[in-house]
Write an enzyme that holds these catalytic residues in place. Structure first.
Site, mmCIF file in Angstrom:
data_model
loop_
_atom_site.group_PDB
_atom_site.id
_atom_site.type_symbol
_atom_site.label_atom_id
_atom_site.label_comp_id
_atom_site.label_asym_id
_atom_site.label_seq_id
_atom_site.Cartn_x
_atom_site.Cartn_y
_atom_site.Cartn_z
ATOM 1 N N TYR A 20 -9.293 5.714 7.055
ATOM 2 C CA TYR A 20 -9.160 6.206 8.618
ATOM 3 C C TYR A 20 -10.376 7.534 8.465
ATOM 4 C CZ TYR A 20 -5.358 3.695 9.819
ATOM 5 O OH TYR A 20 -3.954 2.991 10.365
ATOM 6 N N PRO A 65 -3.757 0.596 18.532
ATOM 7 C CA PRO A 65 -3.809 -0.083 17.121
ATOM 8 C C PRO A 65 -4.377 1.461 16.643
ATOM 9 C CG PRO A 65 -6.454 -0.225 17.815
ATOM 10 C CD PRO A 65 -5.446 0.464 19.234
ATOM 11 N N TYR A 103 3.576 6.612 10.044
ATOM 12 C CA TYR A 103 2.884 5.450 9.581
ATOM 13 C C TYR A 103 3.922 3.775 9.304
ATOM 14 C CZ TYR A 103 -1.377 3.239 8.494
ATOM 15 O OH TYR A 103 -1.981 2.071 8.223
ATOM 16 N N LYS A 146 1.267 0.350 14.956
ATOM 17 C CA LYS A 146 2.748 0.258 15.503
ATOM 18 C C LYS A 146 2.741 -0.910 16.679
ATOM 19 C CE LYS A 146 4.166 3.529 13.265
ATOM 20 N NZ LYS A 146 4.566 3.154 11.862
ATOM 21 N N HIS A 181 0.928 -1.801 0.303
ATOM 22 C CA HIS A 181 0.198 -0.238 -0.037
ATOM 23 C C HIS A 181 1.166 0.784 0.063
ATOM 24 C CE1 HIS A 181 -3.755 -1.432 1.324
ATOM 25 N NE2 HIS A 181 -3.657 -2.706 0.697
HETATM 26 C C1 PHB Z 1 -6.385 -3.712 10.702
HETATM 27 O O1 PHB Z 1 -6.304 -4.028 9.609
HETATM 28 O O2 PHB Z 1 -6.096 -4.518 11.237
HETATM 29 C C2 PHB Z 1 -5.270 -3.102 10.900
HETATM 30 C C3 PHB Z 1 -5.367 -1.945 9.986
HETATM 31 C C4 PHB Z 1 -4.343 -0.353 10.236
HETATM 32 C C5 PHB Z 1 -4.256 -0.150 11.809
HETATM 33 C C6 PHB Z 1 -5.038 -0.930 12.809
HETATM 34 C C7 PHB Z 1 -5.435 -2.146 12.344
HETATM 35 O O3 PHB Z 1 -3.904 0.970 12.355
#
Ligand code: PHB
Ligand code: APR
Length: 411
Positions: A219, A310, A404, A314, A90
């Site tokens: 997000y 989450p 990130y 990280k 990605h």
């Molecule tokens: C996930 O795909 O489980 C996931 C992705 C991004 C995040 C947290 C979890 O910030």
């Protein structure tokens, strides 16, 4: 795994079976398994003990975003093949709030990407590689305990799946047993220091058998609460909604989850595809950092020493970075007799941990509005101002992208 002199009969009442290795590793999560693999590549023996079954460990659904440096580490560990064939690169993420969706282009902003590949898959690959190499990895052990870590001969004791009491003598113990493990408690309370932040919300996550409605993660800030659209493969989606921490999963039938997701992720001209939910659960959100990460010959790595919420993805990456730092340091000490990296392990690891702790807290704070009556309207405006800034200023976007996609391992 060598059997030390003095071992022999090990019936139920007999003295314990005694084993010897260089590094005793507690926990077969990403931290313990990757450490074992990196040590093996550096000529250092280890034994890994895990209190759950292999099936349980391989099925536990967790995070799924790998930093650039984590991918390189997994390649170095010899487990990059499936990651590259089944994982998805990605090059950016979307940030949104009602009516607006913006893409941050990581490659343009900082020259790096991330990979979407489930933690379960990373764990499966590491377990398969370890077992294929014939290296010791014991599942279903009970009563793991750590002894004498401040002396030269630390020990780990446990009871094997078949009831055999076992004692492992080693040069160093790696506590990779996660947040609920025993290792952290081997650092005396008077020496241990803990920083903690519990957030007033949780994530309800689902794994669904439906093609993702997006090619990159979304997000989303929404007055009802945050939502995240992630994925695992071209046919499996992973999605989350912000809920109260005391919310019960029974009160969230699938239709309610899809409805909340559709509302929070809505954007003009885009629709969310729903499908059968395979797995769902609620995860509390907290930040925890424990110091020191070294006590005598005991070294903590991964979730046993720190937890991040989450939002910044990280947790797994920090576990991998700790494993690398510790593997380098243990190899220098045990192969070359140079203890300097071991002496500096805690400080080096914690510098990275605090950077990731800040980033995770920052992402979390920007994206989760207080909800319900009495929600702070001032905070919401600040969150929206920050989101507009991060999606319109190249400097601000580059800072997010750099954090990130992750720092180089030696920073
Ligand atoms: C996930 O795909 O489980 C996931 C992705 C991004 C995040 C947290 C979890 O910030
Ligand atoms: N004895 C042996 N093993 C134990 C014990 C014990 N007493 N206690 C816990 N374990 C095992 C757990 O069953 C688990 O398999 O230690 C392992 C720790 O693994 P993780 O919890 O996955 O922690 P870590 O390897 O540090 O990886 C961190 O996992 O929690 C996620 O989001 C987090 O992605 C991050 C990653």
């Amino acid at each position: 795994m060598a059997t030390a002199p003095g071992s022999g009969s090990h019936g139920p009442m007999a003295s314990p079976r005694v084993l010897r290795t260089q590094v005793g590793i507690i926990g077969a999560g990403p931290a313990g398994l990757l450490l074992a693999r990196l040590l093996s590549r550096r000529g250092v023996d280890s034994v890994v003990v895990e209190n759950r079954s292999r099936a349980y460990v391989e099925a536990r659904v967790r995070a799924g975003v790998l930093e650039h440096a984590t991918v390189e580490l997994l390649e170095e560990a010899g487990v990059g093949e499936r990651l590259h064939s089944e994982g998805l690169r990605h090059d950016g993420v979307h940030l949104q709030w009602p009516g607006e969706r913006h893409r941050l282009d990581f490659v343009d902003l900082c020259g790096r990407s991330v990979w979407v590949y489930g933690q379960t898959e990373v764990v499966k690959d590491l377990i398969a590689a370890r077992l294929a190499a014939g290296e010791p990895l014991l599942f279903d052990v009970r009563d793991t305990a750590v002894h004498d870590v401040t002396g030269d001969r630390p020990r780990i004791t446990w009871t094997d799946a078949d009831g055999t009491a076992t004692e492992l003598h080693c040069d160093a113990v790696a506590g990779c047993d996660g947040f609920h493990g025993v290792s952290r408690h081997a650092v005396p309370a008077g020496v241990r220091r803990t920083w903690e932040r519990t957030y007033p919300y949780a994530w309800l996550g689902i794994l669904a058998d439906v093609a993702p409605s997006t090619d990159e993660l979304i997000y989303a800030w929404h007055p009802d609460g945050f939502a995240l659209h992630s994925l695992r493969s071209p046919t499996v989606s992973r999605l989350y909604v912000q809920v109260d921490p005391d919310e019960r999963i029974e009160d969230w039938p699938d239709e309610r989850i899809w409805e909340a997701l559709a509302r929070r992720l809505a954007t003009p001209g885009w629709t969310l595809r729903a499908g059968p939910v395979r797995e769902k659960g609620i995860t509390p959100m907290r930040s925890v950092v424990t110091e020191p990460m070294r006590h005598g010959r005991l070294f903590l790595a991964g979730d046993s020493a720190h937890i991040v919420p989450p939002t910044g993805a990280k947790g797994l990456n920090l576990a991998a970075a700790d494993a690398w730092l510790l593997a380098e340091a243990l190899a220098a000490a045990l192969v070359d007799g140079d203890e300097r990296l071991l002496d500096g392990y805690g400080e080096r690891a914690l510098r990275r941990v605090w950077r990731a702790t800040h980033f995770s807290w920052w992402m979390t704070s920007m994206l989760h509005p207080a909800t319900g009556p009495g929600a702070d309207a001032f905070d919401r405006e600040l969150q929206l101002a920050q989101l507009r800034y991060v999606t319109s200023s190249r400097a601000a976007a580059a800072s997010l992208a750099e954090n990130y996609t992750g720092l180089a391992l030696d920073r």
